[in-house]
Design an enzyme around this catalytic site. Structure first.
Site, short mmCIF file in Angstrom:
data_model
loop_
_atom_site.label_atom_id
_atom_site.label_comp_id
_atom_site.label_asym_id
_atom_site.label_seq_id
_atom_site.Cartn_x
_atom_site.Cartn_y
_atom_site.Cartn_z
N TYR A 161 0.85 -1.19 0.00
CA TYR A 161 0.00 0.00 0.00
C TYR A 161 0.88 1.23 0.00
CZ TYR A 161 -3.36 3.49 1.80
OH TYR A 161 -4.14 4.61 1.97
N ASP A 256 9.31 2.61 -0.96
CA ASP A 256 8.34 3.30 -0.11
C ASP A 256 8.71 2.97 1.33
OD1 ASP A 256 4.70 3.49 0.16
OD2 ASP A 256 6.33 4.12 1.48
N LYS A 284 5.49 9.18 8.45
CA LYS A 284 5.34 8.61 9.79
C LYS A 284 6.40 9.11 10.79
CE LYS A 284 2.83 4.65 7.95
NZ LYS A 284 1.46 4.72 8.49
P1 KE4 Z 1 -0.52 8.33 4.49
O1 KE4 Z 1 -1.06 9.00 3.23
O2 KE4 Z 1 -1.59 7.56 5.24
O3 KE4 Z 1 0.26 9.29 5.38
O4 KE4 Z 1 0.57 7.26 4.03
C1 KE4 Z 1 0.21 6.27 3.10
C2 KE4 Z 1 1.20 5.13 3.21
C3 KE4 Z 1 2.19 5.03 2.25
N1 KE4 Z 1 3.11 4.05 2.30
C4 KE4 Z 1 3.08 3.13 3.29
C5 KE4 Z 1 4.11 2.03 3.31
C6 KE4 Z 1 2.09 3.19 4.31
O5 KE4 Z 1 2.07 2.25 5.29
C7 KE4 Z 1 1.13 4.21 4.27
C8 KE4 Z 1 0.01 4.32 5.29
N2 KE4 Z 1 -0.07 3.26 6.23
C9 KE4 Z 1 -1.37 3.03 6.84
C10 KE4 Z 1 -1.21 1.90 7.86
N3 KE4 Z 1 -0.98 0.66 7.27
C11 KE4 Z 1 -1.93 4.25 7.47
C12 KE4 Z 1 -3.13 4.00 8.34
C13 KE4 Z 1 -4.39 4.55 7.71
O6 KE4 Z 1 -4.56 4.43 6.47
O7 KE4 Z 1 -5.21 5.08 8.48
#
Ligand code: KE4
Length: 447
Positions: A161, A256, A284
């Protein structure tokens, strides 16, 4: 900390009151005004059922909900809080910055300082651009890779993701090597027509893909340690194999590291595994809990980003002074001696304790861990990709999740997420978590 939640009783009537009565009321109100009552889907407990806990405060490794129930937190806001909640260094830095203004829309020295810290730590980054979310980081890196190479096709891996931008909201098609089909309404087929999806850890599938489409492939985008189908480490040689495929075909390798950056090592997964990408996405931990993310990489590529180059990308709040201050405080704290050794020791103890608890209860689990990110799959295993991850018994996971919640341990409300250990997780908290797991696995075994 063992905090069993017990119902309390109304004084006047003796009626039993649920230990989550305030969260229930807040959830009812929230669902009236926000889709699903949340600002991000996974928070709604849809995968595990029950009432999401509305949080009143966090301190160190402990979350406290509206009803006063406290939990040892292994979500850590999905990874950012490697120092724990309300770390005094981070709070002080935010307060100091806020007193001077929250946003200027103009350059600041703090951005330069944070950029220098990132470049000093992450092997593959010579120049960096700050954005506000991991989604923005990934979408910008994809646009840059396409602009730099003049190619359109992007390779991603099933189960990884990278945020919710259209070209990356794809699911694998029927065949092994397929152009992605949209995984959400509202994503037009044209948006995913150039996104190719292959199974994670399947280097031969990636080789076949390059043999057929190599000339069209702008970039391979990969979580170097997959953290969004549960924690799935890269197979031996997988990342190095992607590196050489990209070199052979003139494509860019994009890591990523939104989740793994500064988490699994000071320089992230690329330092841990010794494979250097052309571009890296960060988030993060970079913001210490505030909205801060970034993409960066080789100078000749990053110099294509506007206003220096022609690839457009912008953001009103990018490099925000409060988020930048939190990021600097976090990265400086992570430079203290023995930080990663401490995280490793405590995370290893937790993993060993969880595995032992499952074995004692006779519950089949397959555990994975890299540094302070780990996962317990309710599956025989091995879990090496999306297809094997989704064989997990998600009902058993849900029972485990609620049993742990009852014992004051807050896990991710989905089998397909990770547990995160922070520097605030003391040895005592790790041991009490293992004790809770002993009981929780027994409850799962009893069905
Ligand atoms: P954000 O747009 O949520 O800040 O980041 C997206 C993203 C991109 N790349 C990786 C490897 C990620 O894990 C994420 C977001 N992770 C999720 C948890 N698995 C965020 C939690 C959520 O969507 O509320």
């Amino acid at each position: 900390m063992m905090v069993a939640m017990t119902a309390s009783r109304r004084e006047e009537t003796g009626e039993e009151i649920s230990p989550t009565v305030r969260s229930e009321a807040a959830f009812r109100a929230a669902r009236e005004v926000m889709p699903g009552g949340v600002s991000s889907p996974v928070r709604a407990f849809g995968a595990v059922g029950g009432i999401p806990r509305f949080i009143a405060k966090g301190a160190g490794a402990i979350l406290t909900d509206l009803d006063g129930n406290s939990y040892t937190d292994y979500v850590g806001s999905w990874g950012p809080l490697i120092l724990g909640h309300a770390d005094e260094r981070v709070v002080a830095a935010i307060n100091k910055a806020a007193a001077k203004g929250c946003s200027f829309g103009a350059p600041t020295e703090a951005e330069v300082r944070l950029a220098e810290l990132v470049i000093a730590r992450v092997p593959g980054i010579e120049m960096v651009r700050f954005v506000n979310s991991g989604t923005e980081a990934a979408m910008s890196a994809v646009r840059l890779a396409r602009g730099f190479t003049g190619r359109d096709a992007i390779v991603k891996f099933e189960g990884c993701y990278h945020g919710h931008v259209d070209p990356l909201l794809v699911k694998a098609g029927s065949g092994l090597l397929t152009f992605g089909t949209p995984s959400s309404p509202g994503v037009p087929g044209t948006a995913t027509a150039d996104t190719l999806v292959v199974p994670y850890n399947n280097l031969s599938a990636a080789k076949e893909l390059f043999a057929e489409h190599g000339k069209r492939i702008a970039a391979v985008l990969v979580e170097p340690i997959a953290g969004n189908m549960g924690c799935v480490p890269p197979a031996e040689g997988f990342l190095a194999g992607l590196r050489s495929l990209c070199d052979q075909h003139g494509s860019l390798l994009v890591f990523d590291e939104v989740m793994t950056g500064f988490r699994v090592a000071a320089g992230g997964a690329q330092q841990l595994y010794g494979v250097q990408p052309d571009l890296t996405c960060l988030g993060k931990v970079l913001g210490g809990g505030l909205p801060m993310a970034a993409y960066g990489g080789r100078r000749e590529i990053m110099e294509q980003v506007s206003p220096l180059g022609p690839v457009y990308q912008a953001g009103t709040l990018s490099g925000n002074p409060l988020a930048t201050a939190a990021g600097i405080a976090t990265l400086e704290a992570l430079a203290e001696p023995d930080v990663y050794e401490t995280l490793e020791t405590r995370s290893a103890r937790l993993a060993e304790g969880l595995s032992q608890a499952a074995r004692s209860a006779g519950v089949p689990v397959y555990q994975t861990r890299v540094g302070s990110m780990l996962c317990v799959f309710f599956a025989e295993g091995p879990v090496t990709d999306y297809a094997s991850a989704v064989r997990s018994d998600t009902k058993a996971y849900a029972r485990f999740f609620h049993a742990m919640l009852e014992h004051g341990i807050y896990l991710a409300p989905s089998q397909y997420e990770c547990m995160f250990v922070s520097l605030a997780h003391t040895d005592d908290l790790i041991e009490s978590t293992i004790q809770a797991a002993d009981e929780a696995f027994d409850e799962v075994a009893r069905g």
